[in-house]
Design a protein around this motif. Structure first.
Motif, PDB file in Angstrom:
ATOM      1  N   CYS A  84      -5.231 -11.920  -8.496  1.00  0.00           N
ATOM      2  CA  CYS A  84      -4.540 -10.667  -8.788  1.00  0.00           C
ATOM      3  C   CYS A  84      -4.396 -10.399 -10.285  1.00  0.00           C
ATOM      4  O   CYS A  84      -3.848  -9.386 -10.673  1.00  0.00           O
ATOM      5  CB  CYS A  84      -3.160 -10.663  -8.135  1.00  0.00           C
ATOM      6  SG  CYS A  84      -3.239 -10.561  -6.342  1.00  0.00           S
ATOM      7  N   ASN A  85      -4.856 -11.309 -11.097  1.00  0.00           N
ATOM      8  CA  ASN A  85      -4.804 -11.106 -12.548  1.00  0.00           C
ATOM      9  C   ASN A  85      -6.203 -11.295 -13.109  1.00  0.00           C
ATOM     10  O   ASN A  85      -6.743 -12.404 -13.116  1.00  0.00           O
ATOM     11  CB  ASN A  85      -3.824 -12.096 -13.190  1.00  0.00           C
ATOM     12  CG  ASN A  85      -3.541 -11.736 -14.640  1.00  0.00           C
ATOM     13  OD1 ASN A  85      -4.343 -11.090 -15.303  1.00  0.00           O
ATOM     14  ND2 ASN A  85      -2.385 -12.156 -15.124  1.00  0.00           N
ATOM     15  N   ASN A  86      -6.811 -10.218 -13.581  1.00  0.00           N
ATOM     16  CA  ASN A  86      -8.185 -10.294 -14.075  1.00  0.00           C
ATOM     17  C   ASN A  86      -8.323 -11.182 -15.297  1.00  0.00           C
ATOM     18  O   ASN A  86      -9.412 -11.680 -15.597  1.00  0.00           O
ATOM     19  CB  ASN A  86      -8.698  -8.891 -14.403  1.00  0.00           C
ATOM     20  CG  ASN A  86      -8.904  -8.051 -13.156  1.00  0.00           C
ATOM     21  OD1 ASN A  86      -9.141  -8.595 -12.076  1.00  0.00           O
ATOM     22  ND2 ASN A  86      -8.806  -6.742 -13.284  1.00  0.00           N
ATOM     23  N   SER A 113      -3.494  -2.729 -10.281  1.00  0.00           N
ATOM     24  CA  SER A 113      -3.396  -3.986 -11.040  1.00  0.00           C
ATOM     25  C   SER A 113      -1.965  -4.473 -11.165  1.00  0.00           C
ATOM     26  O   SER A 113      -1.660  -5.647 -10.922  1.00  0.00           O
ATOM     27  CB  SER A 113      -4.010  -3.808 -12.427  1.00  0.00           C
ATOM     28  OG  SER A 113      -5.384  -3.517 -12.326  1.00  0.00           O
ATOM     29  N   SER A 114      -1.051  -3.592 -11.550  1.00  0.00           N
ATOM     30  CA  SER A 114       0.338  -4.019 -11.741  1.00  0.00           C
ATOM     31  C   SER A 114       1.006  -4.383 -10.428  1.00  0.00           C
ATOM     32  O   SER A 114       1.931  -5.197 -10.404  1.00  0.00           O
ATOM     33  CB  SER A 114       1.126  -2.903 -12.437  1.00  0.00           C
ATOM     34  OG  SER A 114       1.102  -1.719 -11.663  1.00  0.00           O
ATOM     35  N   LYS A 115       0.540  -3.785  -9.331  1.00  0.00           N
ATOM     36  CA  LYS A 115       1.174  -4.035  -8.028  1.00  0.00           C
ATOM     37  C   LYS A 115       0.792  -5.384  -7.433  1.00  0.00           C
ATOM     38  O   LYS A 115       1.577  -5.994  -6.695  1.00  0.00           O
ATOM     39  CB  LYS A 115       0.784  -2.928  -7.040  1.00  0.00           C
ATOM     40  CG  LYS A 115       1.162  -1.526  -7.471  1.00  0.00           C
ATOM     41  CD  LYS A 115       2.649  -1.277  -7.404  1.00  0.00           C
ATOM     42  CE  LYS A 115       2.992   0.161  -7.719  1.00  0.00           C
ATOM     43  NZ  LYS A 115       4.443   0.404  -7.746  1.00  0.00           N
ATOM     44  N   ILE A 116      -0.420  -5.840  -7.731  1.00  0.00           N
ATOM     45  CA  ILE A 116      -0.902  -7.048  -7.054  1.00  0.00           C
ATOM     46  C   ILE A 116      -0.712  -8.306  -7.883  1.00  0.00           C
ATOM     47  O   ILE A 116      -1.025  -9.396  -7.418  1.00  0.00           O
ATOM     48  CB  ILE A 116      -2.391  -6.904  -6.674  1.00  0.00           C
ATOM     49  CG1 ILE A 116      -3.258  -6.738  -7.924  1.00  0.00           C
ATOM     50  CG2 ILE A 116      -2.589  -5.755  -5.726  1.00  0.00           C
ATOM     51  CD1 ILE A 116      -4.737  -6.712  -7.633  1.00  0.00           C
ATOM     52  N   ILE A 134       0.841  -1.207   0.000  1.00  0.00           N
ATOM     53  CA  ILE A 134       0.000   0.000   0.000  1.00  0.00           C
ATOM     54  C   ILE A 134       0.872   1.252   0.000  1.00  0.00           C
ATOM     55  O   ILE A 134       0.559   2.248  -0.682  1.00  0.00           O
ATOM     56  CB  ILE A 134      -0.961  -0.016   1.196  1.00  0.00           C
ATOM     57  CG1 ILE A 134      -1.881  -1.246   1.104  1.00  0.00           C
ATOM     58  CG2 ILE A 134      -1.783   1.255   1.237  1.00  0.00           C
ATOM     59  CD1 ILE A 134      -2.870  -1.357   2.228  1.00  0.00           C
ATOM     60  N   HIS A 135       1.984   1.224   0.755  1.00  0.00           N
ATOM     61  CA  HIS A 135       2.901   2.372   0.712  1.00  0.00           C
ATOM     62  C   HIS A 135       3.444   2.567  -0.696  1.00  0.00           C
ATOM     63  O   HIS A 135       3.626   3.706  -1.151  1.00  0.00           O
ATOM     64  CB  HIS A 135       4.053   2.158   1.695  1.00  0.00           C
ATOM     65  CG  HIS A 135       3.682   2.412   3.122  1.00  0.00           C
ATOM     66  ND1 HIS A 135       3.168   3.613   3.558  1.00  0.00           N
ATOM     67  CD2 HIS A 135       3.759   1.614   4.226  1.00  0.00           C
ATOM     68  CE1 HIS A 135       2.937   3.561   4.869  1.00  0.00           C
ATOM     69  NE2 HIS A 135       3.285   2.346   5.301  1.00  0.00           N
ATOM     70  N   SER A 136       3.696   1.469  -1.396  1.00  0.00           N
ATOM     71  CA  SER A 136       4.181   1.560  -2.777  1.00  0.00           C
ATOM     72  C   SER A 136       3.147   2.234  -3.676  1.00  0.00           C
ATOM     73  O   SER A 136       3.481   3.074  -4.513  1.00  0.00           O
ATOM     74  CB  SER A 136       4.498   0.156  -3.294  1.00  0.00           C
ATOM     75  OG  SER A 136       4.812   0.171  -4.666  1.00  0.00           O
ATOM     76  N   ILE A 137       1.873   1.873  -3.489  1.00  0.00           N
ATOM     77  CA  ILE A 137       0.794   2.496  -4.280  1.00  0.00           C
ATOM     78  C   ILE A 137       0.692   3.980  -3.962  1.00  0.00           C
ATOM     79  O   ILE A 137       0.582   4.828  -4.866  1.00  0.00           O
ATOM     80  CB  ILE A 137      -0.538   1.784  -3.996  1.00  0.00           C
ATOM     81  CG1 ILE A 137      -0.494   0.354  -4.548  1.00  0.00           C
ATOM     82  CG2 ILE A 137      -1.711   2.552  -4.589  1.00  0.00           C
ATOM     83  CD1 ILE A 137      -1.693  -0.489  -4.159  1.00  0.00           C
TER      84      ILE A 137
END
Length: 1695
Positions: free
Chosen positions: A1601-1603, A1537-1540, A1500-1503
């Motif tokens: 984590c990947n739609n 999306s890219s983070k998870i 979350i800190h990264s986001i």
């Protein structure tokens, strides 16, 4: 409208008022109508004026319009006027010439309308509209006439209107104009796409005005008060009559208009009025009563003046045959109607409802006038779906229903029980038609003669009488109860020639007509017989046949040959449906009843005068009944649909009549006698026992009512299934006894650990005695004398295979072998099967795989089999045959090329897999050496070519060694495997072989060293490390400790082989894991650690001595030991504390170099920001008295135009949060920190920063936020959450309020309470409620059509059906409190529950999303989300929103924002409310991403860091749901999306960015070191990585984590969505079982209403009445208790 005009018109226009506006509209209406050419007697009333103006406006503007009104509301007249007058340049009026030509394309709605028909009309209109041009302006109008009738069509045709009425983008309006006309309003979904004009019901003033208009058209210009009062009386009388007329809607406005128009001279005299009243309001039997009410006249003598015209009408009968429902037949009928009306012929139409809608304009007398006065022609429209034709002529349709009432005194003498005696008696027609017929007979002179004749003819429909043949032939209708398949021709062939037809064979009217025509014009037959089964044939088809016969009979009246006609109506007794078609005596046919058409072998008196026994004792009578009805009786049993069933039925039908003794027993039961028959003692005793065979409880016989299982054929033992059921009833009793014995340790054999044989035998013996005491039938000698029959039949029933005698014989052999009894005792047989069914069936299927083995088994005598271990024999035989089959290919034959060998290998693999799967069910399969060999070859076959596999097999055979895993065999296998390419499949085969070897070879076996040598002497292969690690993992700590010193010496030795080094690291990693598991207590941060291992050659000193060495790999081993502590859940700070505490015991911990920071949060989330270092430097300068750097920073971030101002603001806020806020979770602030804090506060107060920014930082400096106040008692989870909340606040006080809705919530919350809030749920409740309303309205079986919403005190919403008042008590699924009616008391609502709807809902509610914050309960579903966001994106955004709201609480602004004038009982303390949501989102995110608190906070800190460096574009307030959804989708796609996709990787990357360039022990433990080539070479970090355990949670996180995965793997998507509920499936079996018991006991036995009132307890009592043992009640109670328990378990999960 006036308010809008006055508001926006400005000062340019004069104010307008409602009266003026109405006057303008009225003048416009009148202007249009005056310009039009109108038919005579057109009433220009309000309805017509309004309809005309609306139609013209909507046509010219192409706005779809819906005209609704009762018949007579001038709808059709209005469209006719518009169509006739707006003809473009050809119009009569100059103004209309300037308007486009209106071209109407109609579609007549009816019950046969289809979507295709409507689409064709629109296509036709669109094509016609293409002719529009500047020179020839045109507007095409689609007229959907009587569209309400189309709503009744089964084809649901109106669904296409949704798309047809929506303009195609970019057009704003449809291509053509659309007008829809209906008598009633359609549902909202169909009405919402058009303007609606709905005429209210006509009142008195409307009727008077219309009457005046009509009479003025008739030149009655003057009105005095007398005439006005008479018109008023007429209007009142009509309104009263319309309201109370006996047949609703039978008369309407058109009858009233016709009545007024008939007053040609305006004379309102009573005599004329009464005459016109009879003409226009007749047709019912209430006319005389109406005359008495309205004219004070008991009779209506004026009806005598309505003469019967002497015309020859044309009669058209409609066809009900299935092939006549298509368009061709309907077109033919309409064509005949058009021809008749154009010729002026009267028509009588019968049974053609399907086309009545097409004649709608004709019924309405809606004519189009063409031509000038004196030469006018009238046309009306005949339509069928999308097509219509004009028809010249005028027709008048009047339906007169006349009922002739004669003197009932003469009929009262006929005192019969009519429905029991007279077939087809109709109280409304039969007697009346009979009296009328004979009253018109001139030969009957007085009433007595008429009465006698009536009685004579009436008896004809009760008893058969002879039909008198007339010159023209007779016509007769016969009612009979004979079967329609009776051979009538055989009875009449010697009397008269017949043409016999069944009406059911005809599919169309044309076929029937052709056959009747053939009889009258070509056939030589004298009698036409038409047979009709009234249960299957439509009554209209029979009436049509009668009509056609009469037509051809009249045409053939001059024929020389006399012909007769007979219609036979075949009826059934006691049928639920009415099967009697009524023909009255005026139909012109004789009516008779014949009970039975077949010849009676015995006189009827024989059956009427004798009793049942006397009748059956007539010579051969019983045998004859059997011969006649046996097949029907067998067909009443429902067999499986197969050739075998059919053959079995034929066999029984042939054999039963031949079995004399069996027939005698049937006869005895029929006579209810009790004579014993010695040869059938056993069978008869059961058959005669009314408790076993109770006819009273059997369903009435009819086809397929008695179910016969597929395996119930060719059984020899009498009533086998009954005995099996009785024994199986006691299965649970035996199991309970057996379980009690298993609780005693002394009952087990010490070697086998199974119950002793003597104990089991005693248990079976007790069970055997109990059954015999309960069921005396089991004591009968025959039961055991015929045990062989019982055994064979038992096997036939239980066998999963078809009833093959050899297969059943094989199954008998296997069971006998295991039970050591050639003919098992029936009781013991059941017990053995209960416990060994799977095991026995597996052996059966294995044996059947190889016919040779089957033959060997069946040829083995029973005595020989006793010495045979069948399981080992079977496994050995099958394994050897499989190995022989592998080598059966002739490799020397050139024909067997590569493809053939490959196909052979694939077939062998499939067979081998089937065999291995079955063998796993056998207990000895895992220890069988031959089977192990097959498993090895099966593994090798997946990688090795077939030829290499054969070489290994040949080499193994030459060795001749019984032990397969010899050194030579292992050597050659490794040799062949080494030749393979290193693919995933080949490596898997290699690992599998290694595991097989290590699993079989004993630890002390010298051969075991050989696979070790092969593994350790080769270069490392991919995943070799994992293989070696698993080898060491199975060893004990004490054994690993022996090699600890050798392994550490390898780490510090320079010249070692790679595989040695890998093996040493694998051993040390396993050793380290077992070391921490050997502690006496759990890992402690305060107390010295103690170990509990017992290793003679190892001590802690050995560990400390080796780990003090300064070597890279030793250092890596030390780091790995600490990594394991992280894996056990310790944070970095706790690991550091552990090292400080345990230095005395583990001295090597003292030489580790830790970072000097003392914060429990081991990372700084703001370090990755470029400007953070400047703020750090500024804070350090203050300690030496230099504030200039700080003031410079504050001045710079005060200017919104400075570059990167957001990142600079976040950096400064991050410094305060890290140094003064988060540190307080570890300790209190130091004196120097307090001084620094005061200096910063002074600078902040004097700065020009925004108030929200300053106040937020001041609160963090002083730790005053109630929402996230930090203390040293906080656990790590709260610390991580607090760091995230602080970062969220820091970001959204730093960016402009208009840059992000989140920043707007943070800085200006009160102005956004009426917008669409991020992450708030859509109005799902309204959507679900609407679905429920639609479902209840569409389901005809659902009795409740109204719904009322209630809410529980917890906020849970539930629905009450019907009137809306609660009547039953229930429990809330959410809080478990009582909802509904307290104690079931009507209308007494549970405490705290609130009724949301004052009136029950019957229409769809508004399902639009709500503005403002929506109070919601916590959602604990893993995959819950709103709109298009992924679950993880939703949780993150939801957490952000509640962090921003919660940080501002408590305040009136927050309270007002949350509640927004709504019920806030569910919120309570807003701070706690937001905390609950944040904590819930945090836990759900950990589940979704399969990570811990530390990793989640890093993600979350990264986001947040990315959001601060790359913010979204500026946005406005969300005033529509679409704006909100678009922003949410953008947020999810850009930041989440890219983070998870790789959550752990994201956390690691973020931590690596924050890590300092220097090497720190913390970073090594966290595996976030920035490594270079030298570090990799010296420390081998990849080999020292932690190996985490795979789990379902980690897989779910990876998948969710990947739609794209959700689209590609649909099954996994569904599985994961419902995964937590799958375990509930196990509860279904007891529920299904008890449901099956209910179904088998109650189906077809009790009525549905009785079943609703029957309680479970009463059901159990009823079923147990005939069981004296009590076992039935016990078993049913047990089944019900299981059902109840598991039903209550499942009920909370049912949605």
């Amino acid at each position: 409208m006036c308010e809008i005009f006055n508001k926006f018109g400005g000062n340019k226009f004069k104010a307008i008022y409602p009266e003026i506006f109405k006057e303008i509209i009225r003048k416009e209406q009148e202007d249009y109508i005056k310009r039009m050419t109108k038919p005579p007697q057109t009433a220009e009333n309000d309805a017509l004026l309004e309809n005309v103006l609306v139609m013209i406006v909507c046509i010219l503007t192409r706005i779809p319009v819906f005209i609704i009104g009762a018949p007579g509301a001038s709808k059709s007249l209005a469209i006719r006027l518009v169509s006739q007058n707006l003809r473009g340049s050809d119009s009569d009026d100059p103004y209309f010439r300037g308007l486009p030509q209106v071209y109407v394309i109609p579609h007549q709605g009816s019950s046969s309308s289809t979507s295709d028909g409507i689409v064709k009309v629109f296509d036709k209109a669109n094509n016609y509209q293409k002719g529009n041009s500047d020179e020839f302006t045109l507007i095409t109008v689609v007229l959907l006439d009587e569209i309400g009738l189309a709503e009744t069509s089964p084809y649901n045709p109106l669904k296409v209107l949704y798309s047809l009425l929506e303009p195609s983008y970019p057009a704003e309006l449809p291509n053509v104009s659309v007008i829809r006309i209906s008598n009633w309003r359609l549902d909202n979904s169909k009405s919402s796409r058009a303007s609606i004009v709905q005429r209210p019901k006509f009142e008195q003033s409307d009727l008077i005005d219309t009457a005046k208009w009509l009479l003025e058209k008739n030149k009655l210009k003057t009105w005095n008060s007398f005439r006005s009062k008479k018109l008023q009386s007429l209007a009142n009388s009509y309104l009263e009559y319309e309201k109370n007329q006996p047949i609703p809607n039978f008369h309407g406005l058109r009858d009233y208009y016709s009545f007024i128009k008939s007053l040609n001279n305006g004379e309102l005299k009573s005599e004329l009025t009464q005459m016109l009243f009879a003409r226009n309001f007749g047709g019912t039997d209430q006319l005389n009563m109406l005359c008495q009410v309205h004219f004070n006249d008991k009779k209506n003598p004026k009806t005598d003046q309505i003469h019967t015209w002497d015309l020859d009408p044309v009669i058209i009968y409609g066809s009900q045959f299935p092939d006549d429902f298509d368009g061709d037949y309907q077109y033919g009928i309409l064509n005949r109607i058009m021809m008749c009306i154009e010729a002026g012929k009267p028509l009588i139409l019968t049974d053609i409802e399907v086309i009545y809608g097409s004649l709608y304009d004709l019924w309405n007398q809606n004519y189009i006038t063409v031509g000038r006065k004196g030469d006018q022609k009238y046309y009306t429209r005949i339509a069928l779906g999308a097509y219509s034709n004009p028809m010249n002529g005028r027709g008048t349709c009047k339906l007169d229903k006349k009922y002739i009432n004669l003197c009932e005194e003469d009929m009262s003498v006929l005192d019969f029980n009519e429905h029991d005696i007279f077939v087809g008696l109709d109280r409304e027609e039969t007697l009346q038609s009979l009296v009328i017929l004979n009253s018109n007979n001139l030969q009957l002179k007085d009433e007595n003669n008429i009465l006698d004749k009536c009685k004579e003819q009436l008896l004809g429909i009760a008893l058969f009488h002879q039909v008198t043949e007339e010159k023209q032939g007779f016509k007769v209708i016969i009612n009979t109860f004979s079967n329609i398949n009776a051979d009538i021709n055989s009875y009449l062939k010697d009397i008269i020639t017949c043409q016999i037809d069944k009406i059911s064979i005809f599919k169309s009217k044309a076929q029937l007509q052709s056959r009747i025509k053939y009889f009258w014009q070509e056939s030589k037959a004298e009698l036409l017989i038409l047979q009709c089964d009234l249960t299957t044939i439509n009554a209209g088809c029979i009436k049509l046949a009668k009509f056609l016969i009469e037509q051809y009979s009249n045409k053939s009246i001059l024929q020389e040959q006399t012909k007769h006609v007979c219609i036979i109506l075949h009826m059934r007794r006691k049928n639920d449906k009415p099967t009697i078609l009524s023909f009255n005596f005026m139909c012109g046919w004789d009516l008779v009843t014949i009970e039975n058409l077949t010849k009676q072998e015995y006189p009827l008196s024989t059956y009427l005068d004798g009793n049942l026994i006397e009748i059956l004792n007539i010579t051969n009578a019983f045998d004859e009944i059997i011969n006649q009805d046996l097949l029907w009786c067998l067909l009443c049993m429902k067999f499986q649909s197969s050739d075998e069933s059919a053959n079995y039925i034929k066999f029984l039908a042939r054999k039963i009549p031949e079995h004399i003794k069996f027939l005698d027993c049937l006869k005895i039961r029929t006579f209810n006698c009790n004579d014993d028959i010695s040869l059938f003692e056993f069978w008869k005793k059961i058959f005669m026992d009314t408790k076993i065979v109770d006819i009273k409880f059997m369903a009435e016989p009819k086809p397929d009512v008695y179910f016969v299982p597929n395996k119930g054929y060719n059984l020899k033992f009498p009533f086998l299934t009954y005995f099996m059921d009785q024994i199986n009833k006691f299965k649970r009793l035996y199991q309970q006894d057996f379980e009690i014995l298993a609780e005693e340790e002394e009952n087990f054999d010490e070697e086998t650990r199974e119950l002793k044989a003597i104990i089991v035998n005693d248990c079976i013996e007790r069970f055997f005695n109990n059954i015999m005491n309960v069921f005396p039938l089991f004591k009968m000698l025959y039961f055991y004398d015929a045990a062989d029959l019982y055994f064979k039949d038992f096997v036939s029933i239980i066998s999963p295979l078809s009833n093959d005698e050899e297969n059943n014989e094989l199954l008998c052999w296997i069971i006998s072998h295991h039970m050591k009894q050639q003919v098992p005792n029936p009781i013991r047989l059941h017990v053995h099967w209960w416990y060994n069914a799977d095991f026995i069936l597996a052996e059966l299927q294995l044996t059947l795989l190889f016919p040779d083995i089957k033959e060997k088994v069946l040829s083995t005598e029973f005595d020989e089999s006793l010495e045979l271990n069948f399981e080992d024999f079977l496994l050995e035989q099958v394994s050897e045959m499989m190995m022989e089959n592998l080598c059966s290919v002739n490799i020397d034959d050139p024909i067997d090329d590569t493809n053939n060998t490959q196909n052979h290998l694939q077939l062998w693999q499939r067979n081998g897999m089937n065999f291995l799967l079955l063998s796993n069910k056998l207990s000895s399969s895992f220890d069988n050496s031959t089977l192990l060999k097959l498993r090895v070859y099966n593994d090798l076959s997946k990688s090795l070519p077939f030829m290499k596999l054969l070489k290994i097999r040949k080499f193994e055979s030459e060795l001749g060694n019984d032990d397969m895993f010899s050194e030579q065999f292992i050597e050659i296998v490794f040799e062949k495997l080494d030749e393979l390419e290193q693919t995933e499949q080949n490596l898997s085969t290699r690992r599998s072989f290694v595991y097989r070897c290590l699993g079989v070879l004993q630890p002390d076996s010298p051969v075991r060293l050989h696979p070790y040598m092969k593994i350790f002497s080769q270069d490392p292969l991919p995943l070799t490390f994992v293989t070696i690690y698993n080898i060491f993992y199975i060893e004990s700590f004490e054994k690993l400790a022996q090699y600890y010193l050798k392994a550490t010496e390898i780490l510090i030795t320079n010249d070692v082989k790679a595989l040695q080094l890998i093996s040493a690291i694998a051993l040390l990693k396993t050793f380290a894991n077992k070391l921490w598991n050997s502690t006496v207590k759990s890992i402690s941060l305060t107390d010295p650690i103690e170990f509990k291992f017992e290793a003679d050659k190892f001590s802690i000193d050995h560990l400390n001595n080796q780990l003090t060495l300064d070597q890279p790999l030793i250092h890596s081993f030390k780091v790995y030991l600490l990594k394991l502590l992280r894996l056990k859940g310790l944070s970095i700070n706790e690991v550091k504390q552990f090292c400080e505490t345990q230095q005395q015991q583990l001295s090597w911990l003292g030489i580790l170099h830790w970072d000097d920071h003392d914060s429990r949060l081991d990372f700084n989330p703001y370090w990755c920001l470029d400007h953070y270092k400047q703020t750090e430097l500024a804070s350090k300068k203050i300690n030496i008295g230099d504030k200039s750097h700080l003031n410079e920073i504050l001045y710079e971030i005060s200017d919104p135009n400075v570059n990167n101002v957001v990142a600079k603001k976040v950096s400064f806020a991050g410094m305060i949060i890290t140094k003064f806020y988060l540190i307080q979770a570890s300790r209190e602030l130091k004196q120097s920190e307090n001084y620094l804090s005061h200096q910063i506060i002074e600078c902040l107060n004097s700065s020009q920063l925004p108030t929200i920014y300053k106040n937020s930082l001041l609160n963090f400096l002083s730790n005053k936020y109630q929402f996230c106040k930090i203390t040293t008692n906080n656990d790590n989870t709260k610390l991580f959450i607090s760091s995230v909340v602080a970062h969220i606040v820091a970001l959204h006080i730093s960016i402009p309020a208009n840059a992000s809705p989140l920043a707007a919530y943070m800085q200006n919350l009160q102005n956004y309470k009426n917008t669409f809030i991020l992450a708030c749920p859509s109005n799902e409740q309204s959507v679900l409620l609407n679905l429920l309303i639609v479902e209840t309205k569409q389901d005809p079986n659902y009795m409740y059509k109204e719904l009322t919403r209630y809410t529980c005190s917890c906020g849970y919403i539930y629905v009450v059906a019907d009137c809306g008042n609660v009547i039953e008590e229930s429990k809330c699924p959410n809080c478990k409190k009582i909802i509904g009616a307290v104690n079931g008391e009507y209308g007494k609502t549970a405490q705290g529950a609130i009724r949301l709807d004052e009136e029950p809902l019957t229409q769809i509610v508004n399902d639009q999303d709500e503005q403002g914050y929506i109070i919601e309960m916590r959602k604990t579903e893993d995959y819950y989300s709103v709109r298009s966001m992924s679950p993880a994106a939703y949780r993150i955004l939801h957490l952000f929103v509640h962090a921003i709201i919660g940080i501002q609480a408590p305040s009136d602004i927050v309270t007002d924002f949350i509640t927004n004038n709504k019920n806030a009982n569910n919120v309570g303390n807003i701070i706690n409310y937001c905390r609950r949501h944040i904590n819930n989102d945090w836990e759900m995110l950990k589940n979704n991403l399969a990570c811990g608190d530390e990793h989640l906070s890093s993600i979350i800190h990264s986001i947040l860091s990315e959001m601060s460096q790359d913010p979204l574009q500026k946005v406005k307030k969300f005033t529509t749901p679409i704006q909100r959804e678009a922003w949410e989708a953008q947020f999810s796609q850009r930041y989440v999306s890219s983070k998870i996709k790789n959550a752990i990787g994201t956390a690691t990357d973020f931590r690596m960015v924050m890590a300092a360039s220097t090497l720190k022990i913390e970073n090594e433990i966290n595996e976030i070191v920035m490594i270079n080539d030298k570090y990799c070479k010296d420390h081998l970090p990849r080999l020292w990585c932690l190996i985490g355990e795979t789990s379902m949670n980690s897989f779910k996180a990876y998948y969710s984590c990947n739609n794209e995965y959700a689209k590609s793997f649909l099954f996994i998507n569904v599985f994961l969505k419902h995964e937590k509920y799958l375990s509930l499936i196990k509860h279904m079996l007891p529920i299904v079982k008890f449901t099956q018991i209910l179904s088998s006991c109650l189906s077809y036995r009790i009525e549905r209403q009785v079943a609703r009132k029957l309680t479970f307890q009463q059901f159990i009592i009823n079923e147990s009445e005939r069981d004296d043992t009590g076992e039935t009640m016990r078993s049913l109670n047990e089944a019900f208790n299981s059902f109840m328990e598991l039903w209550n378990t499942l009920a909370p999960h049912i949605k």
